[in-house]
Scaffold this motif. Sequence first.
Motif, PDB file in Angstrom:
ATOM      1  N   TYR A  63       1.231  -1.313  -0.111  1.00  0.00           N
ATOM      2  CA  TYR A  63      -0.166   0.341   0.362  1.00  0.00           C
ATOM      3  C   TYR A  63       0.898   1.806  -0.236  1.00  0.00           C
ATOM      4  CZ  TYR A  63      -4.058  -3.311   1.752  1.00  0.00           C
ATOM      5  OH  TYR A  63      -4.804  -4.004   1.420  1.00  0.00           O
ATOM      6  N   LYS A  64       2.305   0.721   0.914  1.00  0.00           N
ATOM      7  CA  LYS A  64       3.256   1.977   0.632  1.00  0.00           C
ATOM      8  C   LYS A  64       3.435   2.547  -0.652  1.00  0.00           C
ATOM      9  CE  LYS A  64       6.151   3.660   4.604  1.00  0.00           C
ATOM     10  NZ  LYS A  64       6.955   3.484   5.308  1.00  0.00           N
ATOM     11  N   ASN A  65       4.171   1.709  -1.208  1.00  0.00           N
ATOM     12  CA  ASN A  65       4.321   1.866  -2.466  1.00  0.00           C
ATOM     13  C   ASN A  65       3.875   2.420  -3.767  1.00  0.00           C
ATOM     14  OD1 ASN A  65       7.498   0.680  -4.141  1.00  0.00           O
ATOM     15  ND2 ASN A  65       6.667  -0.488  -1.428  1.00  0.00           N
ATOM     16  N   LEU A  66       2.210   2.830  -3.259  1.00  0.00           N
ATOM     17  CA  LEU A  66       1.006   2.225  -4.318  1.00  0.00           C
ATOM     18  C   LEU A  66       0.537   4.234  -3.668  1.00  0.00           C
ATOM     19  CD1 LEU A  66      -1.855  -0.699  -4.712  1.00  0.00           C
ATOM     20  CD2 LEU A  66       0.130   0.702  -6.387  1.00  0.00           C
ATOM     21  N   LEU A  67       0.901   4.449  -2.832  1.00  0.00           N
ATOM     22  CA  LEU A  67       0.890   6.356  -2.796  1.00  0.00           C
ATOM     23  C   LEU A  67       1.364   6.444  -3.405  1.00  0.00           C
ATOM     24  CD1 LEU A  67      -1.191   5.329   1.117  1.00  0.00           C
ATOM     25  CD2 LEU A  67      -1.897   6.827  -0.578  1.00  0.00           C
ATOM     26  N   THR A  68       2.936   6.197  -2.322  1.00  0.00           N
ATOM     27  CA  THR A  68       3.706   6.619  -3.011  1.00  0.00           C
ATOM     28  C   THR A  68       4.318   6.984  -4.605  1.00  0.00           C
ATOM     29  OG1 THR A  68       5.425   6.330  -1.590  1.00  0.00           O
ATOM     30  CG2 THR A  68       6.027   7.064  -3.019  1.00  0.00           C
ATOM     31  N   GLN A  69       3.576   5.841  -5.085  1.00  0.00           N
ATOM     32  CA  GLN A  69       3.951   6.404  -6.233  1.00  0.00           C
ATOM     33  C   GLN A  69       2.470   6.873  -7.412  1.00  0.00           C
ATOM     34  OE1 GLN A  69       6.617   5.513  -8.626  1.00  0.00           O
ATOM     35  NE2 GLN A  69       7.804   4.740  -6.731  1.00  0.00           N
ATOM     36  N   THR A  70       1.609   7.312  -6.658  1.00  0.00           N
ATOM     37  CA  THR A  70      -0.070   8.070  -7.224  1.00  0.00           C
ATOM     38  C   THR A  70       0.518   9.456  -6.532  1.00  0.00           C
ATOM     39  OG1 THR A  70      -0.785   6.613  -5.712  1.00  0.00           O
ATOM     40  CG2 THR A  70      -0.831   5.581  -7.739  1.00  0.00           C
ATOM     41  N   ALA A  71       1.102   9.663  -5.568  1.00  0.00           N
ATOM     42  CA  ALA A  71       1.336  10.686  -4.866  1.00  0.00           C
ATOM     43  C   ALA A  71       1.614  11.621  -6.210  1.00  0.00           C
ATOM     44  CB  ALA A  71       2.367  10.922  -4.353  1.00  0.00           C
ATOM     45  N   LYS A  72       1.722  12.123  -7.641  1.00  0.00           N
ATOM     46  CA  LYS A  72       2.153  12.940  -8.259  1.00  0.00           C
ATOM     47  C   LYS A  72       0.988  13.528  -8.956  1.00  0.00           C
ATOM     48  CE  LYS A  72       4.035  10.440 -11.847  1.00  0.00           C
ATOM     49  NZ  LYS A  72       5.574  10.095 -12.673  1.00  0.00           N
ATOM     50  N   TYR A  73       0.163  12.182  -8.826  1.00  0.00           N
ATOM     51  CA  TYR A  73      -1.115  12.136  -8.956  1.00  0.00           C
ATOM     52  C   TYR A  73      -2.810  13.110  -8.957  1.00  0.00           C
ATOM     53  CZ  TYR A  73       0.741   9.057 -12.370  1.00  0.00           C
ATOM     54  OH  TYR A  73       2.167   8.628 -13.503  1.00  0.00           O
ATOM     55  N   SER A  74      -2.077  13.200  -7.593  1.00  0.00           N
ATOM     56  CA  SER A  74      -3.574  13.306  -6.537  1.00  0.00           C
ATOM     57  C   SER A  74      -2.933  15.108  -6.338  1.00  0.00           C
ATOM     58  CB  SER A  74      -3.384  12.777  -4.770  1.00  0.00           C
ATOM     59  OG  SER A  74      -2.305  12.818  -4.270  1.00  0.00           O
ATOM     60  N   VAL A 136      -3.019  -6.820  -3.908  1.00  0.00           N
ATOM     61  CA  VAL A 136      -2.504  -7.922  -4.725  1.00  0.00           C
ATOM     62  C   VAL A 136      -2.826  -7.340  -6.043  1.00  0.00           C
ATOM     63  CG1 VAL A 136      -1.825  -9.810  -5.614  1.00  0.00           C
ATOM     64  CG2 VAL A 136      -1.929 -10.092  -3.290  1.00  0.00           C
ATOM     65  N   LEU A 137      -4.293  -7.339  -6.173  1.00  0.00           N
ATOM     66  CA  LEU A 137      -4.736  -6.928  -7.155  1.00  0.00           C
ATOM     67  C   LEU A 137      -4.379  -5.506  -7.962  1.00  0.00           C
ATOM     68  CD1 LEU A 137      -8.077  -8.906  -7.391  1.00  0.00           C
ATOM     69  CD2 LEU A 137      -5.804  -9.778  -8.461  1.00  0.00           C
ATOM     70  N   PRO A 138      -4.815  -4.660  -6.744  1.00  0.00           N
ATOM     71  CA  PRO A 138      -4.343  -3.083  -7.298  1.00  0.00           C
ATOM     72  C   PRO A 138      -2.855  -2.578  -7.050  1.00  0.00           C
ATOM     73  CG  PRO A 138      -5.553  -3.306  -5.298  1.00  0.00           C
ATOM     74  CD  PRO A 138      -5.476  -4.216  -5.974  1.00  0.00           C
ATOM     75  N   LEU A 139      -1.785  -3.647  -6.449  1.00  0.00           N
ATOM     76  CA  LEU A 139      -0.750  -3.790  -7.064  1.00  0.00           C
ATOM     77  C   LEU A 139      -0.053  -4.432  -8.144  1.00  0.00           C
ATOM     78  CD1 LEU A 139       2.547  -2.634  -5.022  1.00  0.00           C
ATOM     79  CD2 LEU A 139       2.859  -4.911  -5.021  1.00  0.00           C
ATOM     80  N   PHE A 140      -0.277  -5.278  -8.577  1.00  0.00           N
ATOM     81  CA  PHE A 140      -0.446  -5.508  -9.745  1.00  0.00           C
ATOM     82  C   PHE A 140      -0.583  -4.946 -10.901  1.00  0.00           C
ATOM     83  CE2 PHE A 140       0.536 -10.583  -8.067  1.00  0.00           C
ATOM     84  CZ  PHE A 140       1.802 -10.211  -7.787  1.00  0.00           C
ATOM     85  N   ALA A 141      -1.855  -4.362 -10.820  1.00  0.00           N
ATOM     86  CA  ALA A 141      -2.879  -3.714 -12.328  1.00  0.00           C
ATOM     87  C   ALA A 141      -1.596  -2.277 -12.383  1.00  0.00           C
ATOM     88  CB  ALA A 141      -3.529  -3.095 -11.667  1.00  0.00           C
ATOM     89  N   ALA A 142      -1.344  -1.734 -11.373  1.00  0.00           N
ATOM     90  CA  ALA A 142      -0.369  -0.677 -11.443  1.00  0.00           C
ATOM     91  C   ALA A 142       1.495  -1.144 -11.716  1.00  0.00           C
ATOM     92  CB  ALA A 142      -0.270  -0.154  -9.592  1.00  0.00           C
ATOM     93  N   ALA A 143       1.628  -2.156 -11.161  1.00  0.00           N
ATOM     94  CA  ALA A 143       3.102  -2.694 -12.011  1.00  0.00           C
ATOM     95  C   ALA A 143       2.241  -2.923 -13.597  1.00  0.00           C
ATOM     96  CB  ALA A 143       3.598  -3.568 -11.793  1.00  0.00           C
ATOM     97  N   ASP A 144       1.251  -3.670 -13.461  1.00  0.00           N
ATOM     98  CA  ASP A 144       1.720  -3.993 -15.322  1.00  0.00           C
ATOM     99  C   ASP A 144       1.081  -2.021 -16.393  1.00  0.00           C
ATOM    100  OD1 ASP A 144       0.616  -5.624 -17.248  1.00  0.00           O
ATOM    101  OD2 ASP A 144      -1.629  -4.949 -17.319  1.00  0.00           O
ATOM    102  N   SER A 145       0.148  -1.539 -15.511  1.00  0.00           N
ATOM    103  CA  SER A 145       0.206  -0.190 -16.044  1.00  0.00           C
ATOM    104  C   SER A 145       0.655   0.592 -16.391  1.00  0.00           C
ATOM    105  CB  SER A 145      -0.761   0.443 -15.344  1.00  0.00           C
ATOM    106  OG  SER A 145      -2.015   0.319 -15.056  1.00  0.00           O
ATOM    107  N   GLY A 146       2.153   0.016 -15.655  1.00  0.00           N
ATOM    108  CA  GLY A 146       3.690   1.298 -15.433  1.00  0.00           C
ATOM    109  C   GLY A 146       3.776   1.944 -14.552  1.00  0.00           C
ATOM    110  N   ILE A 147       2.696   2.409 -13.824  1.00  0.00           N
ATOM    111  CA  ILE A 147       2.575   3.479 -12.189  1.00  0.00           C
ATOM    112  C   ILE A 147       3.959   2.615 -11.297  1.00  0.00           C
ATOM    113  CG2 ILE A 147       1.723   3.831 -10.034  1.00  0.00           C
ATOM    114  CD1 ILE A 147       0.336   5.014 -12.339  1.00  0.00           C
ATOM    115  N   LEU A 148       4.463   1.741 -11.117  1.00  0.00           N
ATOM    116  CA  LEU A 148       5.355   1.582 -10.318  1.00  0.00           C
ATOM    117  C   LEU A 148       6.920   1.342 -11.081  1.00  0.00           C
ATOM    118  CD1 LEU A 148       4.073  -1.621  -9.113  1.00  0.00           C
ATOM    119  CD2 LEU A 148       3.846   0.734  -7.450  1.00  0.00           C
ATOM    120  N   GLY A 149       7.173   2.021 -12.561  1.00  0.00           N
ATOM    121  CA  GLY A 149       8.798   2.349 -12.842  1.00  0.00           C
ATOM    122  C   GLY A 149       8.527   0.327 -12.729  1.00  0.00           C
ATOM    123  N   ILE A 150       8.680  -0.366 -12.887  1.00  0.00           N
ATOM    124  CA  ILE A 150       8.976  -2.045 -13.525  1.00  0.00           C
ATOM    125  C   ILE A 150       8.492  -2.141 -14.101  1.00  0.00           C
ATOM    126  CG2 ILE A 150      10.158  -1.815 -10.913  1.00  0.00           C
ATOM    127  CD1 ILE A 150       7.258  -4.073 -10.247  1.00  0.00           C
TER     128      ILE A 150
END
Length: 224
Positions: A63-74, A136-150
Amino acid sequence: MALGLLNLILAGCFSAALAQYFDSSALYSPLWGESPGQLNDYRLENGKFTINPQVFTNRMGMYKNLLTQTAKYSEKFAPANEQNFLWGLPLFYGCQYKLGILADPSRRTRCSYRSRNHLCISVDSYWGDKDFYLYVLPLFAAADSGILGISSDQVMLLPPPKHEMSTSYHVSGCQSSFPEIMENWSSFYQYIESTSSKFIDFLKYYWNAQTKSLEYPATVFKDM
């Protein structure tokens, strides 16, 4: 056990949050500071960031990673990531931890936040299993969308010591098993990246993804 119980848990969490509103220690979920703040904090194994989902801080770190990686959009809605709807996920998860419902329900083990093994999430916990769809699903979808940068194949979960076949542990497996839920989370991430995104639509996309993530396990675990 279905959405009715979920509403009771949510009500309890929100009541606890209101009671502690002016307590600065309650501004973040339990063990927030000890949870991994970036994927590099997880173990790198065969080129993949490997996460043990049965460890409380490992899940919280997702969750912490998701919040960090989406911070710029909020930031367009409020400073300091304050209006990021993803905050609801770690707050709900932290409340479950404090209520003790991630522990071993049989009490045959010391898997409990009030014991020395306080980071353990029991494989026999109903909520520990059901939460799969909300972490898991929010994190994996973020990885697949490129949000996580990997790339999407650079992150995986360690399977638990039992129930190995009940869930998927990498992006492609979740895409195959839960295509609709993954698509809803992907749509959410695609929308927040849009320069024309609006707050009310931001909320709609998030609510749709979260609702779908809760509806599916409510049917799977309805007899539990």
